[in-house]
Design a protein around this motif. Sequence first.
Motif, PDB file in Angstrom:
ATOM      1  N   UNK A  96       0.834  -1.198   0.000  1.00  0.00           N
ATOM      2  CA  UNK A  96       0.000   0.000   0.000  1.00  0.00           C
ATOM      3  C   UNK A  96       0.869   1.247   0.000  1.00  0.00           C
ATOM      4  N   UNK A  97       0.290   2.302  -0.550  1.00  0.00           N
ATOM      5  CA  UNK A  97       1.037   3.543  -0.722  1.00  0.00           C
ATOM      6  C   UNK A  97       1.363   4.195   0.604  1.00  0.00           C
ATOM      7  N   UNK A 125       5.012   2.566   0.566  1.00  0.00           N
ATOM      8  CA  UNK A 125       5.908   2.601  -0.598  1.00  0.00           C
ATOM      9  C   UNK A 125       5.298   3.467  -1.699  1.00  0.00           C
ATOM     10  N   UNK A 126       4.574   4.509  -1.311  1.00  0.00           N
ATOM     11  CA  UNK A 126       3.931   5.382  -2.283  1.00  0.00           C
ATOM     12  C   UNK A 126       4.924   6.123  -3.149  1.00  0.00           C
ATOM     13  N   UNK A 131      12.048   6.160  -3.691  1.00  0.00           N
ATOM     14  CA  UNK A 131      13.174   5.349  -3.208  1.00  0.00           C
ATOM     15  C   UNK A 131      12.689   4.199  -2.315  1.00  0.00           C
ATOM     16  N   UNK A 132      11.569   4.397  -1.609  1.00  0.00           N
ATOM     17  CA  UNK A 132      11.052   3.350  -0.734  1.00  0.00           C
ATOM     18  C   UNK A 132      10.543   2.172  -1.554  1.00  0.00           C
ATOM     19  N   UNK A 160       4.331  -0.220 -10.066  1.00  0.00           N
ATOM     20  CA  UNK A 160       4.713  -1.568  -9.642  1.00  0.00           C
ATOM     21  C   UNK A 160       4.611  -2.545 -10.807  1.00  0.00           C
ATOM     22  N   UNK A 161       3.528  -2.483 -11.571  1.00  0.00           N
ATOM     23  CA  UNK A 161       3.323  -3.421 -12.673  1.00  0.00           C
ATOM     24  C   UNK A 161       4.401  -3.292 -13.737  1.00  0.00           C
ATOM     25  N   UNK A 162       4.983  -2.119 -13.856  1.00  0.00           N
ATOM     26  CA  UNK A 162       6.053  -1.928 -14.823  1.00  0.00           C
ATOM     27  C   UNK A 162       7.394  -2.476 -14.380  1.00  0.00           C
TER      28      UNK A 162
END
Length: 225
Positions: A96-97, A125-126, A131-132, A160-162
């Motif tokens: 989650x962001x 990790x938004x 960097x996160x 993320x999907x990329x």
Amino acid sequence: MLELDLDRASRRGAPEAVLCDAKSVEQVAAIAGEYARLAAAGREDLGPVLFTRADAARAAAVLAALPGAHHDPVARFLAWPAEPPAPSGGLVIVACAGTSDLPVAREAELTARHLGRPTRLIADIGIAGLHRLVARLPELREAACVVVAAGMDGALPTVVAGQIAAPVVALPTSVGYGVAEGGRAALTTMLSACAPGIGVVNIDNGYGAGHLAAQIARWAPAPPG
């Protein structure tokens, strides 16, 4: 009159879930009580039974009938029996962001876990702190399926999907204000994603995201170790 769908597990591989916020406290209590009655009568193929979107009053009604249920008040989620099945299939990661997305993300993670998948939750990790996300990419690449929950602009699933090979379940949350209020901006962004391999569920539908991820990962090999 109650008519529980007790054969759903044999048809679909997962038992019935009970959406609580659309039902009265009395109706939720009656459903939980019927599961308790069937279990006391010796029926063994009932679980896991999931109760979703349960506020304090509805959760109390479930626990009164099924005192052994697991309750996560942040996710508004209960599972009975409390212990999930032994994990099988591939790893489901729920990311989650931000902290504000955790209730919905946690619902997704608990759903996948109680449907029998090994799970892991990654928070904060938004894309505002890219960097996160970069630091967690090796971990995300271990998953057979990744649920990505985000509100505001809702761009995280595309990013993320990329970067990973696994399918991504995009989960828009209602976190936001102004044009992002109610999660509609996040939903539109996710539906417009240019990265392939993304499926999108409804706003705040943690249960649906977790269920879909569990189905995708069901046929994948178990994670090493």
